[in-house]
Write an enzyme that holds these catalytic residues in place. Structure first.
Site, PDB file in Angstrom:
ATOM      1  N   CYS A 167      -2.972 -54.555  44.983  1.00 41.45           N
ATOM      2  CA  CYS A 167      -3.601 -55.850  45.268  1.00 41.45           C
ATOM      3  C   CYS A 167      -5.107 -55.800  45.114  1.00 41.45           C
ATOM      4  O   CYS A 167      -5.698 -56.584  44.402  1.00 41.45           O
ATOM      5  CB  CYS A 167      -3.246 -56.320  46.672  1.00 41.45           C
ATOM      6  SG  CYS A 167      -1.531 -56.768  46.801  1.00 41.45           S
ATOM      7  N   HIS A 168      -5.750 -54.892  45.805  1.00 38.63           N
ATOM      8  CA  HIS A 168      -7.208 -54.868  45.775  1.00 38.63           C
ATOM      9  C   HIS A 168      -7.763 -53.466  45.518  1.00 38.63           C
ATOM     10  O   HIS A 168      -8.920 -53.199  45.795  1.00 38.63           O
ATOM     11  CB  HIS A 168      -7.776 -55.462  47.070  1.00 38.63           C
ATOM     12  CG  HIS A 168      -7.186 -56.796  47.387  1.00 38.63           C
ATOM     13  ND1 HIS A 168      -6.207 -56.967  48.319  1.00 38.63           N
ATOM     14  CD2 HIS A 168      -7.399 -58.010  46.844  1.00 38.63           C
ATOM     15  CE1 HIS A 168      -5.843 -58.242  48.350  1.00 38.63           C
ATOM     16  NE2 HIS A 168      -6.543 -58.883  47.463  1.00 38.63           N
ATOM     17  N   GLY A 169      -6.888 -52.575  45.031  1.00 40.92           N
ATOM     18  CA  GLY A 169      -7.360 -51.298  44.523  1.00 40.92           C
ATOM     19  C   GLY A 169      -7.792 -50.263  45.538  1.00 40.92           C
ATOM     20  O   GLY A 169      -8.818 -49.614  45.352  1.00 40.92           O
ATOM     21  N   TYR A 179     -11.258 -66.280  46.624  1.00 41.16           N
ATOM     22  CA  TYR A 179     -10.589 -64.979  46.500  1.00 41.16           C
ATOM     23  C   TYR A 179     -11.525 -63.981  45.817  1.00 41.16           C
ATOM     24  O   TYR A 179     -11.601 -62.823  46.216  1.00 41.16           O
ATOM     25  CB  TYR A 179      -9.306 -65.169  45.699  1.00 41.16           C
ATOM     26  CG  TYR A 179      -8.325 -64.042  45.803  1.00 41.16           C
ATOM     27  CD1 TYR A 179      -7.834 -63.638  47.035  1.00 41.16           C
ATOM     28  CD2 TYR A 179      -7.873 -63.384  44.667  1.00 41.16           C
ATOM     29  CE1 TYR A 179      -6.927 -62.615  47.124  1.00 41.16           C
ATOM     30  CE2 TYR A 179      -6.950 -62.364  44.752  1.00 41.16           C
ATOM     31  CZ  TYR A 179      -6.478 -61.982  45.982  1.00 41.16           C
ATOM     32  OH  TYR A 179      -5.570 -60.964  46.060  1.00 41.16           O
ATOM     33  N   ARG A 231     -13.009 -60.385  47.408  1.00 38.02           N
ATOM     34  CA  ARG A 231     -12.852 -59.059  46.815  1.00 38.02           C
ATOM     35  C   ARG A 231     -14.167 -58.468  46.346  1.00 38.02           C
ATOM     36  O   ARG A 231     -14.261 -57.264  46.092  1.00 38.02           O
ATOM     37  CB  ARG A 231     -11.882 -59.140  45.635  1.00 38.02           C
ATOM     38  CG  ARG A 231     -10.511 -59.619  46.058  1.00 38.02           C
ATOM     39  CD  ARG A 231      -9.529 -59.489  44.946  1.00 38.02           C
ATOM     40  NE  ARG A 231      -9.986 -60.175  43.732  1.00 38.02           N
ATOM     41  CZ  ARG A 231      -9.291 -60.231  42.618  1.00 38.02           C
ATOM     42  NH1 ARG A 231      -8.118 -59.630  42.541  1.00 38.02           N
ATOM     43  NH2 ARG A 231      -9.747 -60.862  41.561  1.00 38.02           N
TER      44      ARG A 231
END
Lengths: 170, 428
Positions: A134-136, B294, B298
């Protein structure tokens, strides 16, 4: 003049009424809020027994516990050495491998990335452990976070070995 | 309001209106004075009202066939698609209607940003609007969970886990939201309940939003105050109603094109796979309208930091009327702000693009730059521009920009001369 500033009997009654009213309102609202917390039937499913006799060296099985995947990995000698040989200073969330695996051959952990709850993929990532798509976030062979946005190591659930072939989770 | 006291004609109507003044309200809504220079960017309020009602109607129908249970939710959605009469149409209209709703709201918001509609005395219109927008995002998110596909499940997992970043109570808050130790049946049922409730809250806030609008009246492209009930305004009905309808029908063409020709274009194929708590799809993306946030989430290399910046990117807009200190509303007369406005538009679209890409390499770097710029725009550029920007002179009336163009006047005089001979001065 001074008489006006002095609180009156009525002021006391108002304050007392507001206070009791606020407490009463709080007590009345609490059940409406608390009903959303995990209920008795959900809490009742809090243990799972797993037969691990068929897990071969270097393989992982995934079982469901409280709606979450649990990774049970039978680690190879190389993986154990790698996990034990890490300098704690290199870790974001320092934890010794021996504190994470009661029996070094068996690594039991919640397979939920501590970032935002995705399931990491096994045998992937820069540290040969787990990698969250998902976000590494990268985890090592002990499930400790090494890189990426995850703040903590993969969680170790409460578990015990009932005998050589059975683990009780929860 | 500024219009005079309304008295219904018939005795019966007077009897009724003096007890429940619905006729007075209706009169006010028809006669509400709107600036005569409103352009098509002002028609999106009407479009949004249409979509709110359309979503409520299609949603209530879907609720007649949907089953909110982890064992039946996915099946019942397929049942709607395959068995229910016109179920496919109603569901596609509801799903694409949500996207169109957001498209319209983004245009509506950026129109407000361009023409300074958030500035005094319209701060409460802006703030009620932002609350509506927040409720829209919550509603859309919970609605996306209901089909119980892979994206539903993992979207719900990721978004609810945002709250686990809260120090100390994070874990308790997420378990409270879930009603368990992960996203599961209790979560689905409560999302269904709230997904049904929120649109009605939005409806109530829309009433407040319009009420707040009707106190000072509309802003306009020139951005100066108009004299109400003068030659500068026109009654809402029929002039604005007709204009809103034309715009609405044009917008509906886009909407219906999606519904009939590309109903799944804005969706994600993984959501046609039933939810599986053991397997995360390799690439999780939210719906397109949430992508910029989003990307911000991130871009920050810390869990709590990402969550804080993501929420801040929305809440910062509430402070906008006070961050932008320029007295001039419309960008038309703010040559420097106008340029930065377009840079902001590009930045937000870029963030949306980056939100759909994996967070690595160049994408991550760009996302960080864009995130930084987004905040600099509001926190640094706007206060500085308010102080140092040299704005263009404002016209005296909203008619001036049109009437003071010599070429236009010449053209008008020429055509008038054909009918009136040399006596054209009587026109001005």
């Amino acid at each position: 003049m001074s008489e006006e500033i002095k609180p009156k009997r009525r002021d006391f009654l108002f304050t007392a009424t507001y206070t009791i009213g606020a407490v009463g309102l709080g007590l009345a609202i609490w059940p409406l809020v608390d009903q959303m917390n995990p209920d008795s039937s959900v809490k009742a499913l809090s243990t799972t027994e797993v037969d691990i006799s068929s897990v071969e060296l270097g393989k992982t099985i995934t079982v469901l516990w409280r709606g979450k995947p649990i990774f049970i990995r039978r680690r190879t000698k190389k993986e154990i050495d790698e996990a034990a040989g890490v300098d704690l200073k290199d870790l974001k969330d320092p934890q010794k491998d021996s504190d994470r695996a009661k029996n070094p051959e068996w690594l039991v952990m919640v397979g939920v990335c501590t970032h935002l709850g995705c399931v990491p993929l096994g045998n992937k990532g820069e540290y040969n452990g787990w990698f969250c798509p998902c976000h590494g976030s990268h985890y090592d062979t002990s499930g400790r976070v090494r890189k990426g946005p995850a703040p903590n190591n993969l969680e170790i659930p409460k578990y015990e070995f009932l005998d050589n072939n059975t683990i009780k989770i929860g | 309001m500024s219009d005079g006291k309304y008295i219904p004609k018939s005795k019966l109507a007077q009897w009724f209106d003096s007890r429940l003044p619905l006729l007075t309200l209706s009169h006010h809504l028809r006669e509400y004075p709107t600036p005569k220079n409103l352009n098509y960017w002002w028609t999106f309020g009407g479009i949004l009202t249409f979509f709110l009602i359309a979503q409520i109607v299609t949603g209530i129908i879907l609720a007649m066939h949907y089953v909110a249970h982890v064992d039946h939710a996915f099946e019942s959605v397929e049942h709607i698609m395959r068995d229910v009469n016109y179920g496919w149409l109603i569901r596609y209209a509801h799903a694409n209607g949500a996207s169109m709703f957001f498209l319209a709201v983004y245009i509506h918001i950026f129109r407000g940003l361009f023409y300074g509609s958030y500035k005094s005395p319209r701060e409460m219109i802006w703030i009620t609007g932002l609350i509506i927008y927040l409720l829209m995002m919550a509603t859309a998110f919970m609605g996306y969970v209901l089909p119980w596909g892979q994206m539903s499940f993992w979207g719900a997992t990721v978004i609810t886990n945002l709250f686990s970043a809260i120090p100390l109570f994070g874990e308790n808050v997420t378990e409270w939201l879930w009603g368990g130790f992960s996203v599961d049946n209790p979560t689905l049922i409560r999302f269904y309940s709230l997904h049904y409730l929120f649109p009605f809250l939005i409806f109530g806030l829309v009433v407040l939003h319009i009420w707040a609008l009707h106190v000072p009246g509309n802003n306009n492209p020139v951005g100066i105050d108009v004299k109400k009930n003068s030659e500068e305004t026109m009654p809402f009905h029929p002039y604005m109603v007709m204009k809103d309808f034309l715009s609405l029908f044009a917008f509906l063409i886009i909407f219906l094109w999606f519904v009939f020709f590309a109903p799944n274009f804005l969706g994600h194929p993984d959501n046609y796979i039933e939810a599986n708590p053991l397997v995360t799809p390799s690439h999780i993306v939210p719906e397109w309208y949430l992508l910029p946030f989003y990307a911000i989430l991130r871009a920050i290399p810390s869990k709590l930091g990402g969550v804080i910046f993501m929420f801040a990117s929305i809440f910062i807009l509430i402070a906008l009327p006070w961050l932008d200190t320029s007295k001039v509303r419309s960008s038309v007369f703010r040559p420097i702000y106008r340029k930065f406005f377009w840079v902001l538009v590009v930045t937000v679209i870029l963030l949306g693009y980056l939100g759909a890409k994996p967070p690595e390499g160049i994408y991550l770097i760009l996302a960080r730059i864009a995130t930084a710029y987004y905040f600099i725009h509001f926190l640094v550029l706007l206060p500085l521009l308010g102080r140092y920007e040299k704005t263009d002179p404002l016209p005296m009336s909203i008619s001036d920009p049109v009437l003071n163009q010599p070429s236009l006047i010449d053209k008008f005089k020429k055509s008038a001369a054909q009918y009136e001979g040399d006596n054209v001065d009587s026109f001005k």
